[in-house]
Enzyme design. Structure first.
Site, PDB file in Angstrom:
ATOM      1  N   ASP A 114       0.653  -1.481  -0.191  1.00  0.00           N
ATOM      2  CA  ASP A 114       0.163   0.062  -0.153  1.00  0.00           C
ATOM      3  C   ASP A 114       0.947   1.524  -0.138  1.00  0.00           C
ATOM      4  O   ASP A 114       1.402   1.462   0.107  1.00  0.00           O
ATOM      5  CB  ASP A 114      -0.956  -0.200   0.829  1.00  0.00           C
ATOM      6  CG  ASP A 114      -2.339   0.995   1.017  1.00  0.00           C
ATOM      7  OD1 ASP A 114      -2.629   1.696   0.071  1.00  0.00           O
ATOM      8  OD2 ASP A 114      -2.962   1.051   2.340  1.00  0.00           O
ATOM      9  N   LYS A 115       0.719   2.510  -0.822  1.00  0.00           N
ATOM     10  CA  LYS A 115       0.810   3.734  -0.626  1.00  0.00           C
ATOM     11  C   LYS A 115      -0.103   4.781   0.782  1.00  0.00           C
ATOM     12  O   LYS A 115      -1.567   4.380   0.555  1.00  0.00           O
ATOM     13  CB  LYS A 115       0.754   3.972  -1.707  1.00  0.00           C
ATOM     14  CG  LYS A 115       1.317   5.547  -1.693  1.00  0.00           C
ATOM     15  CD  LYS A 115      -0.160   6.484  -2.062  1.00  0.00           C
ATOM     16  CE  LYS A 115       0.541   7.583  -2.701  1.00  0.00           C
ATOM     17  NZ  LYS A 115      -0.893   8.728  -3.048  1.00  0.00           N
ATOM     18  N   HIS A 116       0.813   5.846   1.689  1.00  0.00           N
ATOM     19  CA  HIS A 116       0.242   6.640   2.031  1.00  0.00           C
ATOM     20  C   HIS A 116       0.568   8.023   1.720  1.00  0.00           C
ATOM     21  O   HIS A 116       2.385   8.039   1.473  1.00  0.00           O
ATOM     22  CB  HIS A 116       0.272   6.684   3.421  1.00  0.00           C
ATOM     23  CG  HIS A 116      -0.617   7.476   4.413  1.00  0.00           C
ATOM     24  ND1 HIS A 116      -2.101   7.319   4.502  1.00  0.00           N
ATOM     25  CD2 HIS A 116      -0.257   8.725   4.781  1.00  0.00           C
ATOM     26  CE1 HIS A 116      -2.628   8.620   5.575  1.00  0.00           C
ATOM     27  NE2 HIS A 116      -1.224   9.419   5.014  1.00  0.00           N
ATOM     28  N   SER A 117      -0.182   8.946   1.593  1.00  0.00           N
ATOM     29  CA  SER A 117       0.938  10.329   1.339  1.00  0.00           C
ATOM     30  C   SER A 117       0.485  10.905   2.049  1.00  0.00           C
ATOM     31  O   SER A 117      -0.474  11.370   3.052  1.00  0.00           O
ATOM     32  CB  SER A 117       0.396  10.852  -0.130  1.00  0.00           C
ATOM     33  OG  SER A 117       0.146  12.639   0.257  1.00  0.00           O
ATOM     34  N   THR A 154      -8.073  11.746  -1.766  1.00  0.00           N
ATOM     35  CA  THR A 154      -8.922  10.372  -2.561  1.00  0.00           C
ATOM     36  C   THR A 154     -10.223  10.287  -3.435  1.00  0.00           C
ATOM     37  O   THR A 154     -10.695   9.692  -4.066  1.00  0.00           O
ATOM     38  CB  THR A 154      -7.527   9.168  -2.442  1.00  0.00           C
ATOM     39  OG1 THR A 154      -6.369   9.514  -2.479  1.00  0.00           O
ATOM     40  CG2 THR A 154      -8.285   7.891  -3.996  1.00  0.00           C
ATOM     41  N   ARG A 202      -8.442  15.633  17.143  1.00  0.00           N
ATOM     42  CA  ARG A 202      -6.147  16.453  16.913  1.00  0.00           C
ATOM     43  C   ARG A 202      -7.076  17.850  16.058  1.00  0.00           C
ATOM     44  O   ARG A 202      -6.056  18.698  15.905  1.00  0.00           O
ATOM     45  CB  ARG A 202      -5.223  15.345  16.119  1.00  0.00           C
ATOM     46  CG  ARG A 202      -4.675  14.120  17.470  1.00  0.00           C
ATOM     47  CD  ARG A 202      -4.194  13.730  16.457  1.00  0.00           C
ATOM     48  NE  ARG A 202      -2.766  13.885  15.986  1.00  0.00           N
ATOM     49  CZ  ARG A 202      -3.080  13.893  14.249  1.00  0.00           C
ATOM     50  NH1 ARG A 202      -3.363  12.351  14.129  1.00  0.00           N
ATOM     51  NH2 ARG A 202      -2.006  13.961  13.186  1.00  0.00           N
ATOM     52  N   SER A 217      -1.541   7.314  13.702  1.00  0.00           N
ATOM     53  CA  SER A 217      -2.291   7.644  13.332  1.00  0.00           C
ATOM     54  C   SER A 217      -1.787   7.085  11.978  1.00  0.00           C
ATOM     55  O   SER A 217      -3.024   5.890  11.358  1.00  0.00           O
ATOM     56  CB  SER A 217      -2.654   8.829  12.658  1.00  0.00           C
ATOM     57  OG  SER A 217      -4.303   8.948  12.231  1.00  0.00           O
ATOM     58  N   LYS A 221      -3.707   2.457  10.712  1.00  0.00           N
ATOM     59  CA  LYS A 221      -4.454   1.699   9.947  1.00  0.00           C
ATOM     60  C   LYS A 221      -3.821   1.242   8.652  1.00  0.00           C
ATOM     61  O   LYS A 221      -4.373   0.620   8.070  1.00  0.00           O
ATOM     62  CB  LYS A 221      -4.780   3.443   9.098  1.00  0.00           C
ATOM     63  CG  LYS A 221      -5.659   4.514  10.066  1.00  0.00           C
ATOM     64  CD  LYS A 221      -6.291   5.087   9.147  1.00  0.00           C
ATOM     65  CE  LYS A 221      -5.500   6.786   8.663  1.00  0.00           C
ATOM     66  NZ  LYS A 221      -4.926   7.377   9.616  1.00  0.00           N
ATOM     67  N   LYS A 222      -2.312   1.308   8.851  1.00  0.00           N
ATOM     68  CA  LYS A 222      -1.658   0.365   7.402  1.00  0.00           C
ATOM     69  C   LYS A 222      -1.469  -0.764   8.893  1.00  0.00           C
ATOM     70  O   LYS A 222      -0.953  -2.334   7.609  1.00  0.00           O
ATOM     71  CB  LYS A 222      -0.100   1.422   7.534  1.00  0.00           C
ATOM     72  CG  LYS A 222      -0.639   2.473   6.181  1.00  0.00           C
ATOM     73  CD  LYS A 222      -1.704   1.820   5.431  1.00  0.00           C
ATOM     74  CE  LYS A 222      -2.686   3.450   4.493  1.00  0.00           C
ATOM     75  NZ  LYS A 222      -3.534   3.185   3.536  1.00  0.00           N
TER      76      LYS A 222
END
Length: 482
Positions: A114-117, A154, A202, A217, A221-222
């Site tokens: 997976d990828k996160h930005s 997204t 937050r 955070s 999730k990952k």
């Protein structure tokens, strides 16, 4: 901008170890649970929280015994005093274990990536990268977010495609991965509920920029996705959370280090976010540009980032011998139509009419525009002088589009999916006065004076000779022993 690599320290345990056993250096449990006011006081005064302390706080958040004021006080104490790597690892693990874990067939374990930005302007990388990785043999269970403030989401971009459904159960996610190899879905209440509560707190307590809280955070999730490898795109610059590369590097190293301590191979890419990524900003317009990239065309900076991040993931997960070989495989998936084919399958599997999905993926750019939401009016801005384009500032552009309805100020607000902007020029290009440089797609009345001024000031011109625009990619922070 010269790209470089940085390697973290320490040795990870076995991948996917969420039990805490085998995690290296995690804190010893405290013999007696402490009350929340005592925990808050400890952290406020710079103390170090034990594993039991942290797990007790997270349990109180989830079961409702922690009052809102106590949650806010603890978040501020963490923001001001920080957490070391071990505390951050425990917090990440506790958040991940606060809800349901995703479970996949044993045969998939080395395929899951997976990828996160961290968020930017015009960042449609996920729309392209997920199907490209699926075309390279990976399984991509991407859990994404919505836009808030000036950054796009997204999920919002995909929802500009009529029928696309981001709400999918874990069982439906597995079926999607079997059919398409990738899915892009929203975070359900069953997954990492503690993070949902802390994330909302937050946002209203000025603790969004805390490194340990950001790290926990993102990674919690990952972790529940059971990944083999993860790449995180950490943005820096005028339209990013972190204004400079040094601060972004600190977050990147924390993410990589905490990931390694929990058995997750994480690489973090530092990428510039001073100008928009690609040429389009706005939900439907970004879908069009993502499709163009999957045609093997589109803006070079978008393609460069997709292939760089994808190459790192294929290498980390063992699907490619080197990062360069991985990048070449991703590029081939964009050029030979296989990424576009996976995208079409994902659209149909997530609720889009198969005929519409086919038309979007096989049509010309003009045909695609007819199938997606469109703004009522278009307005072009002209260059005020001769010069070379040094920069198009992303932040003022995004803020004006936000005012026009492309973004939201609070969760749940509706969006104008056709509103956006197209850059008609590239950085480094020579421009003559009076040449159109920006096309704004709007639903409402003409741009106001302040909006027009803000947009014109986003265009930075110089007297120097034309030049090739730099890549947004600056540096890759790698896990230990990689």
């Amino acid at each position: 901008m010269a790209a470089s690599m940085t390697v973290g320290t320490g040795a990870p345990p076995a991948p996917g170890d969420l039990s805490g056993e085998g995690s290296q250096g995690l804190l010893e449990p405290s013999p007696e649970p402490k009350q929340l006011p005592e925990l808050i006081r400890m952290k406020r005064d710079g103390g170090r929280l034990s594993e039991a302390d942290i797990r007790g706080f997270v349990a109180a958040v989830v079961n409702g015994s922690a009052q809102g004021a106590q949650i806010g006080a603890m978040l501020m104490a963490i923001r001001l005093q920080g957490m070391d790597l071990e505390e951050t690892s425990v917090l990440t693990q506790a958040l991940a274990q606060s809800g349901q874990q995703l479970e996949w067939p044993e045969a998939w374990h080395q395929q899951l990536v997976d990828k996160h930005s961290t968020g930017g302007v015009g960042d449609k990388v996920s729309l392209v990268l997920a199907p490209a990785l699926a075309a390279c043999g990976c399984k991509v269970p991407m859990i994404s977010g919505r836009g808030l403030g000036h950054t796009g989401g997204t999920l919002d971009k995909l929802e500009s495609i009529p029928g696309f459904n981001v709400t999918q159960s874990p069982e439906q996610m597995q079926a999607l991965l079997e059919q398409a190899g990738c899915c892009i879905v929203g975070q359900s209440e069953q997954l990492v509920p503690a993070d949902g509560i802390l994330y909302a707190a937050r946002d209203v307590t000025a603790t969004v920029d805390s490194l340990p809280l950001i790290t926990a955070s993102i990674l919690s999730k990952k972790l529940v996705e059971g990944l083999s490898a993860l790449v995180i795109d950490v943005k820096f610059g005028g339209a990013a959370v972190f204004p400079n590369q040094e601060q972004a590097r600190e977050l990147a190293r924390t993410l990589v280090g905490v990931g390694a301590s929990l058995g997750l191979r994480v690489a973090a890419a530092l990428t510039a976010m001073d100008k928009p990524l690609g040429r389009c900003v706005g939900n439907a317009l970004e879908v069009e540009e993502a499709l163009l990239c999957m045609d093997g065309a589109g803006p070079p900076d978008l393609r460069d980032l997709v292939t760089t991040l994808g190459g790192a993931l294929l290498w980390l997960s063992g699907h490619a011998g080197t990062q360069a070989q991985g990048a070449a495989r991703v590029a081939a998936a964009l050029d030979d139509g296989s990424a576009l084919g996976r995208f079409e399958r994902m659209l149909a599997a997530q609720g889009v009419d198969p005929g519409l999905a086919r038309a979007l993926c096989s049509g010309s750019p003009a045909e695609r525009r007819q199938l997606l939401p469109r703004a009522q009016e278009q307005e072009e801005l002209l260059a005020p002088a001769d010069g070379t384009v040094e920069l198009v500032r992303a932040l003022p552009l995004a803020l004006v589009l936000h005012e026009l309805g492309a973004g939201r100020s609070r969760a749940g607000e509706p969006l104008r999916l056709g509103v956006g902007a197209e850059l008609l020029v590239d950085v480094g290009q020579r421009l003559r006065r009076g040449t159109p440089w920006l096309r704004v797609h709007r639903d409402g009345p003409a741009l106001s004076g302040p909006q027009r001024r803000a947009l014109q000031e986003a265009l930075v011109l110089s007297d120097r000779a034309p030049f090739a625009p730099p890549s947004p990619f600056a540096e890759l922070v790698l896990p230990p022993q990689q």
